[in-house]
Design a protein around this motif. Structure first.
Motif, mmCIF file in Angstrom:
data_model
loop_
_atom_site.group_PDB
_atom_site.id
_atom_site.type_symbol
_atom_site.label_atom_id
_atom_site.label_comp_id
_atom_site.label_asym_id
_atom_site.label_seq_id
_atom_site.Cartn_x
_atom_site.Cartn_y
_atom_site.Cartn_z
ATOM 1 N N GLU A 126 1.129 16.516 -3.342
ATOM 2 C CA GLU A 126 1.798 17.109 -4.461
ATOM 3 C C GLU A 126 0.797 17.953 -5.446
ATOM 4 O OE1 GLU A 126 5.581 16.995 -5.728
ATOM 5 O OE2 GLU A 126 6.040 17.341 -3.512
ATOM 6 N N ARG A 127 -0.206 16.817 -5.888
ATOM 7 C CA ARG A 127 -1.073 16.671 -7.151
ATOM 8 C C ARG A 127 -2.556 17.598 -6.329
ATOM 9 N NH1 ARG A 127 -0.769 14.668 -12.499
ATOM 10 N NH2 ARG A 127 -2.283 15.286 -13.718
ATOM 11 N N LEU A 128 -2.388 17.568 -5.035
ATOM 12 C CA LEU A 128 -3.896 16.656 -4.586
ATOM 13 C C LEU A 128 -3.971 18.534 -4.531
ATOM 14 C CD1 LEU A 128 -4.499 14.561 -1.846
ATOM 15 C CD2 LEU A 128 -5.456 15.060 -4.021
ATOM 16 N N ALA A 129 -5.014 19.078 -5.010
ATOM 17 C CA ALA A 129 -5.436 20.442 -4.719
ATOM 18 C C ALA A 129 -5.771 20.643 -3.165
ATOM 19 C CB ALA A 129 -7.125 21.190 -4.785
ATOM 20 N N PRO A 130 -6.229 22.008 -2.543
ATOM 21 C CA PRO A 130 -6.469 21.890 -0.871
ATOM 22 C C PRO A 130 -7.884 21.940 -0.928
ATOM 23 C CG PRO A 130 -5.123 24.177 -1.906
ATOM 24 C CD PRO A 130 -5.517 23.668 -3.069
ATOM 25 N N GLY A 131 -7.717 20.838 0.575
ATOM 26 C CA GLY A 131 -9.117 19.920 0.632
ATOM 27 C C GLY A 131 -8.835 19.318 -0.092
ATOM 28 N N GLY A 132 -8.166 18.664 -0.874
ATOM 29 C CA GLY A 132 -8.562 17.383 -1.980
ATOM 30 C C GLY A 132 -8.602 15.784 -1.015
ATOM 31 N N LEU A 133 -8.791 15.206 -1.836
ATOM 32 C CA LEU A 133 -9.601 13.868 -1.273
ATOM 33 C C LEU A 133 -8.811 12.817 -2.227
ATOM 34 C CD1 LEU A 133 -11.051 12.460 0.391
ATOM 35 C CD2 LEU A 133 -12.894 11.591 -1.218
ATOM 36 N N LEU A 134 -7.485 12.068 -0.964
ATOM 37 C CA LEU A 134 -7.005 10.968 -1.529
ATOM 38 C C LEU A 134 -7.568 9.619 -1.308
ATOM 39 C CD1 LEU A 134 -4.329 9.625 -3.098
ATOM 40 C CD2 LEU A 134 -3.764 9.137 -0.601
ATOM 41 N N ALA A 135 -8.032 8.737 -1.753
ATOM 42 C CA ALA A 135 -8.603 7.271 -1.505
ATOM 43 C C ALA A 135 -7.485 6.513 -2.705
ATOM 44 C CB ALA A 135 -9.908 7.126 -2.526
ATOM 45 N N ILE A 136 -7.058 6.196 -1.791
ATOM 46 C CA ILE A 136 -6.272 4.845 -1.993
ATOM 47 C C ILE A 136 -6.128 2.986 -1.709
ATOM 48 C CG2 ILE A 136 -4.017 5.452 -0.565
ATOM 49 C CD1 ILE A 136 -2.176 5.205 -2.722
ATOM 50 N N ALA A 137 -6.148 2.434 -2.222
ATOM 51 C CA ALA A 137 -6.742 0.664 -1.602
ATOM 52 C C ALA A 137 -5.543 0.305 -2.401
ATOM 53 C CB ALA A 137 -7.736 0.954 -2.065
ATOM 54 N N VAL A 138 -4.918 -0.878 -1.366
ATOM 55 C CA VAL A 138 -3.933 -1.863 -1.932
ATOM 56 C C VAL A 138 -3.360 -3.156 -1.744
ATOM 57 C CG1 VAL A 138 -1.949 0.305 -2.773
ATOM 58 C CG2 VAL A 138 -1.571 -0.764 -0.412
ATOM 59 N N LEU A 139 -3.139 -4.008 -2.036
ATOM 60 C CA LEU A 139 -2.765 -4.998 -1.078
ATOM 61 C C LEU A 139 -1.621 -5.005 -0.310
ATOM 62 C CD1 LEU A 139 -2.028 -7.154 -4.856
ATOM 63 C CD2 LEU A 139 -3.970 -6.838 -3.137
ATOM 64 N N SER A 140 -2.322 -5.539 0.504
ATOM 65 C CA SER A 140 -1.006 -5.106 2.092
ATOM 66 C C SER A 140 -0.556 -6.488 2.435
ATOM 67 C CB SER A 140 -2.275 -4.567 3.523
ATOM 68 O OG SER A 140 -1.967 -4.836 4.467
ATOM 69 N N GLU A 141 0.456 -6.634 3.189
ATOM 70 C CA GLU A 141 0.809 -8.116 3.686
ATOM 71 C C GLU A 141 0.626 -8.143 4.949
ATOM 72 O OE1 GLU A 141 4.954 -6.632 4.476
ATOM 73 O OE2 GLU A 141 5.720 -6.421 2.924
ATOM 74 N N VAL A 142 -0.804 -7.375 5.863
ATOM 75 C CA VAL A 142 -1.198 -7.590 6.560
ATOM 76 C C VAL A 142 -1.888 -8.706 6.427
ATOM 77 C CG1 VAL A 142 -2.708 -6.805 8.644
ATOM 78 C CG2 VAL A 142 -0.900 -5.518 7.930
ATOM 79 N N GLY A 143 -2.542 -10.104 6.995
ATOM 80 C CA GLY A 143 -2.670 -10.437 6.727
ATOM 81 C C GLY A 143 -2.746 -11.338 5.052
ATOM 82 N N ALA A 144 -1.668 -11.611 5.052
ATOM 83 C CA ALA A 144 -1.380 -11.971 3.282
ATOM 84 C C ALA A 144 0.303 -11.811 3.110
ATOM 85 C CB ALA A 144 -1.768 -11.249 2.370
ATOM 86 N N ALA A 145 0.870 -12.476 2.468
ATOM 87 C CA ALA A 145 2.281 -13.336 2.104
ATOM 88 C C ALA A 145 2.451 -11.736 2.202
ATOM 89 C CB ALA A 145 2.705 -13.977 1.426
ATOM 90 N N PRO A 146 4.335 -11.420 2.280
ATOM 91 C CA PRO A 146 4.594 -10.489 2.301
ATOM 92 C C PRO A 146 5.214 -10.290 0.054
ATOM 93 C CG PRO A 146 6.141 -11.143 3.982
ATOM 94 C CD PRO A 146 4.729 -12.329 3.249
ATOM 95 N N GLY A 147 5.457 -8.943 0.038
ATOM 96 C CA GLY A 147 5.254 -8.802 -1.812
ATOM 97 C C GLY A 147 5.563 -7.967 -2.025
ATOM 98 N N PRO A 148 6.871 -7.677 -3.493
ATOM 99 C CA PRO A 148 7.182 -6.534 -3.609
ATOM 100 C C PRO A 148 6.142 -4.964 -3.967
ATOM 101 C CG PRO A 148 6.749 -7.678 -5.520
ATOM 102 C CD PRO A 148 6.903 -8.595 -4.303
ATOM 103 N N PHE A 149 4.568 -5.546 -3.950
ATOM 104 C CA PHE A 149 3.419 -4.759 -4.116
ATOM 105 C C PHE A 149 2.325 -4.566 -3.430
ATOM 106 C CE2 PHE A 149 4.981 -5.962 -8.183
ATOM 107 C CZ PHE A 149 5.562 -5.306 -8.458
ATOM 108 N N ARG A 150 2.737 -4.926 -2.101
ATOM 109 C CA ARG A 150 2.401 -5.261 -0.711
ATOM 110 C C ARG A 150 2.388 -4.280 0.195
ATOM 111 N NH1 ARG A 150 -1.409 -9.233 -0.235
ATOM 112 N NH2 ARG A 150 -1.437 -11.003 -2.005
ATOM 113 N N ALA A 151 1.394 -3.324 0.533
ATOM 114 C CA ALA A 151 1.787 -2.377 1.795
ATOM 115 C C ALA A 151 2.052 -3.261 2.865
ATOM 116 C CB ALA A 151 0.836 -1.619 2.058
ATOM 117 N N ALA A 152 3.194 -2.405 3.976
ATOM 118 C CA ALA A 152 3.874 -3.277 4.897
ATOM 119 C C ALA A 152 2.772 -2.621 6.180
ATOM 120 C CB ALA A 152 4.877 -2.996 5.426
ATOM 121 N N ALA A 153 2.181 -3.481 7.622
ATOM 122 C CA ALA A 153 1.784 -3.050 8.178
ATOM 123 C C ALA A 153 1.960 -1.066 8.211
ATOM 124 C CB ALA A 153 1.639 -3.419 9.162
ATOM 125 N N GLY A 154 0.595 -0.471 8.565
ATOM 126 C CA GLY A 154 0.990 1.259 8.460
ATOM 127 C C GLY A 154 1.865 1.867 7.032
#
Length: 181
Positions: A126-154
């Protein structure tokens, strides 16, 4: 965020010391997509830490607001912005994102590097202006152990399915997405 968590982040940034400045690069995987980022407008850097991403965006010509829970990181970011000659384009504030994304006008870029809070997903969109760009990079469970701050696959493409994906990837414990509103 608990007082203990904030203290832990302050200690971490104190140990690291301030960033030296010099050649500030786009964060992580976004270096390959630097040309997708605008050279004017406004940006929001969530969990900005010592401000490296915010400084890079400001050097590109954007006016940047950086938010982080650590007063130590915010002080370092402000100092780095001044030393980098972009202090007039940067504003840094101590904000506990556990309490939500602060209200504000739409922005042209949201950068979120190594921070994940699913409760903020809709507010980010909702905060992005029309045409606005989101660049998000996070820790992931893909190739690593699960965790509360890790994104699941997809998880990132699913969470931001309302946006137009430019590029995305996951593996080796890392997930990222670059998309437009």
């Amino acid at each position: 965020m608990t007082r203990e968590d904030r203290r832990r982040w302050d200690e971490r940034y104190t140990r690291q010391g301030p960033a030296l400045g010099g050649a500030v690069e786009p964060p992580g995987v976004f270096a390959a997509y630097a040309e997708a980022f605008p050279t004017a407008g406004t940006a929001l850097d969530l969990a900005c830490g010592p401000g490296l991403g915010a400084i890079w965006l400001a050097r590109r010509g954007l006016n940047v607001s950086g938010l982080d829970v650590s007063p130590v990181a915010i002080a370092q970011a402000g100092d780095l912005a001044e030393r980098s000659g972009v202090g007039d384009r940067c504003r840094f504030d101590v904000v506990d994102l556990d309490k939500g994304l602060p209200a504000g006008p739409p922005v042209d870029v949201i950068l979120c590097h190594k921070f994940r809070d699913r409760r903020l997903d809709q507010a980010i969109i909702e905060r992005l202006a029309p045409g606005g760009l989101l660049a998000i990079a996070v820790l992931s469970e893909v190739g690593a152990a699960p965790g509360p701050f890790r994104a699941a696959a997809g998880e990132l493409p699913g969470a931001f399915a309302d946006l137009n994906v430019i590029a995305a990837g996951e593996g080796d414990g890392y997930a990222w997405l670059l998309a437009r509103a």
